[in-house]
Design an enzyme around this catalytic site. Structure first.
Site, PDB file in Angstrom:
ATOM      1  CE  LYS A 127       0.405  -4.611   2.952  1.00  0.00           C
ATOM      2  NZ  LYS A 127      -0.205  -6.391   2.232  1.00  0.00           N
TER       3      LYS A 127
ATOM      4  CB  THR B 174      -1.254   0.136   1.201  1.00  0.00           C
ATOM      5  OG1 THR B 174      -1.113   1.509   1.234  1.00  0.00           O
ATOM      6  CG2 THR B 174      -0.613  -0.009   2.260  1.00  0.00           C
ATOM      7  CG  ASP B 175      -1.187   4.896  -0.858  1.00  0.00           C
ATOM      8  OD1 ASP B 175      -2.010   4.287  -0.173  1.00  0.00           O
ATOM      9  OD2 ASP B 175      -1.215   6.035  -1.900  1.00  0.00           O
ATOM     10  CD  GLU B 176      -3.146   3.174   4.219  1.00  0.00           C
ATOM     11  OE1 GLU B 176      -3.181   3.439   5.575  1.00  0.00           O
ATOM     12  OE2 GLU B 176      -4.538   3.510   4.105  1.00  0.00           O
TER      13      GLU B 176
ATOM     14  CE1 TYR C  91      -2.620  -3.024   6.161  1.00  0.00           C
ATOM     15  CE2 TYR C  91      -2.845  -0.530   5.256  1.00  0.00           C
ATOM     16  CZ  TYR C  91      -2.348  -1.732   4.586  1.00  0.00           C
ATOM     17  OH  TYR C  91      -3.119  -1.983   3.317  1.00  0.00           O
TER      18      TYR C  91
HETATM   19  O1  TDX Z   1     -16.645   6.075   7.840  1.00  0.00           O
HETATM   20  C1  TDX Z   1     -15.763   7.122   7.848  1.00  0.00           C
HETATM   21  N1  TDX Z   1     -15.365   7.662   7.660  1.00  0.00           N
HETATM   22  C2  TDX Z   1     -14.198   8.853   7.055  1.00  0.00           C
HETATM   23  O2  TDX Z   1     -14.103   9.293   7.024  1.00  0.00           O
HETATM   24  C3  TDX Z   1     -14.034   5.519   7.623  1.00  0.00           C
HETATM   25  C4  TDX Z   1     -14.371   4.054   7.350  1.00  0.00           C
HETATM   26  C5  TDX Z   1     -13.139   6.547   6.330  1.00  0.00           C
HETATM   27  N2  TDX Z   1     -12.880   7.790   6.690  1.00  0.00           N
HETATM   28  C6  TDX Z   1     -12.035   8.692   5.961  1.00  0.00           C
HETATM   29  C7  TDX Z   1     -10.971   8.061   6.642  1.00  0.00           C
HETATM   30  C8  TDX Z   1      -9.416   8.149   5.552  1.00  0.00           C
HETATM   31  O3  TDX Z   1      -9.128   9.434   4.944  1.00  0.00           O
HETATM   32  O4  TDX Z   1     -12.072   7.876   4.669  1.00  0.00           O
HETATM   33  C9  TDX Z   1     -11.074   7.887   3.995  1.00  0.00           C
HETATM   34  C10 TDX Z   1     -10.664   6.442   3.902  1.00  0.00           C
HETATM   35  O5  TDX Z   1     -10.881   5.987   4.693  1.00  0.00           O
HETATM   36  P1  TDX Z   1     -10.632   3.980   5.109  1.00  0.00           P
HETATM   37  O6  TDX Z   1     -10.884   3.840   3.858  1.00  0.00           O
HETATM   38  O7  TDX Z   1     -10.489   3.188   5.766  1.00  0.00           O
HETATM   39  O8  TDX Z   1      -9.428   4.325   3.384  1.00  0.00           O
HETATM   40  P2  TDX Z   1      -7.839   4.558   4.229  1.00  0.00           P
HETATM   41  O9  TDX Z   1      -7.820   4.058   5.617  1.00  0.00           O
HETATM   42  O10 TDX Z   1      -7.281   5.970   3.437  1.00  0.00           O
HETATM   43  O11 TDX Z   1      -6.835   2.712   3.667  1.00  0.00           O
HETATM   44  C11 TDX Z   1      -6.824   2.371   2.589  1.00  0.00           C
HETATM   45  O12 TDX Z   1      -6.834   2.575   1.732  1.00  0.00           O
HETATM   46  C12 TDX Z   1      -4.868   2.122   1.598  1.00  0.00           C
HETATM   47  C13 TDX Z   1      -7.493   0.784   2.598  1.00  0.00           C
HETATM   48  O13 TDX Z   1      -7.831   0.368   3.979  1.00  0.00           O
HETATM   49  C14 TDX Z   1      -5.482  -0.061   2.613  1.00  0.00           C
HETATM   50  O14 TDX Z   1      -5.706  -1.015   3.104  1.00  0.00           O
HETATM   51  C15 TDX Z   1      -5.441   0.396   2.069  1.00  0.00           C
HETATM   52  O15 TDX Z   1      -3.425  -0.021   1.954  1.00  0.00           O
END
Ligand code: TDX
Length: 357
Positions: free
Chosen positions: A164, A135-137, A160
């Site tokens: 990774k 992942t880019d994270e 997480y």
């Molecule tokens: O309910 C929510 N409200 C919200 O504002 C959720 C679930 C997330 N968010 C925000 C957090 C992040 O800024 O939205 C963005 C995206 O969140 P996620 O879907 O949890 O993704 P993220 O944390 O960016 O990580 C995802 O991308 C990189 C994947 O889950 C990882 O597995 C991947 O490595």
């Protein structure tokens, strides 16, 4: 050695897209190695079960003996490693599974693959690849400017992404130290069919369908680069088949949006396809909630290496991909109910309230 590819985690979101792509566009037999955690589900791979070139092995990558058996039995030409705990919020609530699966599990796979590789003749050794999907994270957070390249320093923020990052380092070390022919890739945020309902996209859709508040963490100004999952699957197979040994490739959609823009886009599609009973725009359901601890501000990918060296580019735009995704969820609410089955109630995760694992 057979025309067989191991795909770990192919009962999950991205892994299943890779398996589908291999079966549809390539000649390989796909062995799905998945232990079926909450996020990996039979319902996700049901349509593949009867495919003549698809085999399912319910094996945990923490089980080394089982992995040795699979390598001996199937003699794969490559392994694409996607099995991982992947939800940042869950890693905040309970990091242990992330350490066990993402780090120890990857270590087990590397050792099982190395043992298998050492027993191959020179010709088969030159064909074999271990592809680690990441992942880019791992690169941490960007400010408002700049892009992650393959040379960006590793600065993971969450349990997480740290797990990774650790597995990326192990894979690289197995190349440098033992000569295991590896390739790596780091991708931006994926979206599309079969994404487990805890991630942002499906959260928005399911909240709107239930008329519940859409939780936006903090300001909603955090930026992600959105990549349609089938574009990613195509990129991964291309990297596995043609990527240079020991090299890593960034994969991104070149579609940066902040979270509020994503919510707006999804709500606009749902206003059209599933208008609310009282005619109010779904956007009114937005609720700003407490921010995620350690919330990375921005991820954005420079994907020029994979474009210039391997000729891959995303085909789906943000608008077309979002529409396909929303339509898919509307048509597959039965899948959503089946994968949830008691394992996730739609509540808030990842608030770091002080409990330790
Ligand atoms: O309910 C929510 N409200 C919200 O504002 C959720 C679930 C997330 N968010 C925000 C957090 C992040 O800024 O939205 C963005 C995206 O969140 P996620 O879907 O949890 O993704 P993220 O944390 O960016 O990580 C995802 O991308 C990189 C994947 O889950 C990882 O597995 C991947 O490595």
């Amino acid at each position: 050695m057979n025309n067989t590819v191991f795909v770990t985690g192919a009962a999950g979101f991205i892994g299943s897209a890779v398996a589908r792509h291999l079966l549809a566009e390539h000649d390989d037999t796909v062995v799905n190695i998945d232990c079926l955690t909450y996020a990996g589900n039979r319902a996700t791979i049901e349509n593949e079960l009867n495919h003549a070139r698809y085999v399912f092995e319910q094996v945990d990558i923490r089980d080394r003996a089982a992995l040795d058996r699979l390598f001996a039995q199937y003699q794969p030409r490559a392994i694409m490693h996607l099995a991982a705990e992947s939800h940042v919020d869950r890693s905040i609530d309970g990091p242990r599974d992330f350490i066990d699966t993402n780090i120890i599990g990857t270590y087990n796979l590397l050792e099982a693959a190395r043992q298998y590789y050492l027993g191959l003749d020179e010709n088969d050794q030159s064909r074999f690849r271990f592809h680690h999907v990441s992942t880019d994270e791992v690169f941490g957070s960007l400010g408002d400017e700049g892009l992650f390249t393959e040379d960006s320093p590793y600065e993971p923020s969450s349990p997480y992404s740290a797990s990774k990052a650790a597995s990326d380092h192990l894979v690289r070390a197995w190349f440098e130290t033992y000569g295991l022919p590896v390739v790596l890739s780091n991708c931006s945020n994926n979206y599309g069919p079969y994404q487990y309902p805890e991630k942002l996209l499906p959260v928005i859709i399911s909240k709107v369908l239930r008329g519940e508040a859409i939780p936006v963490y903090g300001s909603g100004k955090n930026v992600r680069d959105w990549l349609y999952v089938d574009d990613h699957a195509r990129a991964l197979v291309c990297i596995m088949n043609t990527g240079r040994k020991g090299r890593s490739y960034n994969v991104g959609g070149n579609e940066e949006r902040n979270n509020l823009e994503v919510v707006e886009a999804v709500c606009a599609i749902l206003d059209e396809l599933r208008p609310s009973a009282d005619g109010k725009p779904h956007l009114e359901l937005i609720k700003h909630v407490a921010d995620r601890p350690g919330h990375d501000h921005r991820y954005a990918i420079d994907a020029s290496r994979i474009r210039d060296e391997l000729g891959w580019e995303p085909q789906e735009s943000f608008d077309s991909g979002m529409r396909k995704t929303v339509e898919w969820y509307l048509d597959h609410q039965d899948w959503v109910s089946r994968v949830l089955e008691g394992s996730y109630d739609g509540g808030r995760l990842g608030t770091a309230t002080g409990k330790t694992s």
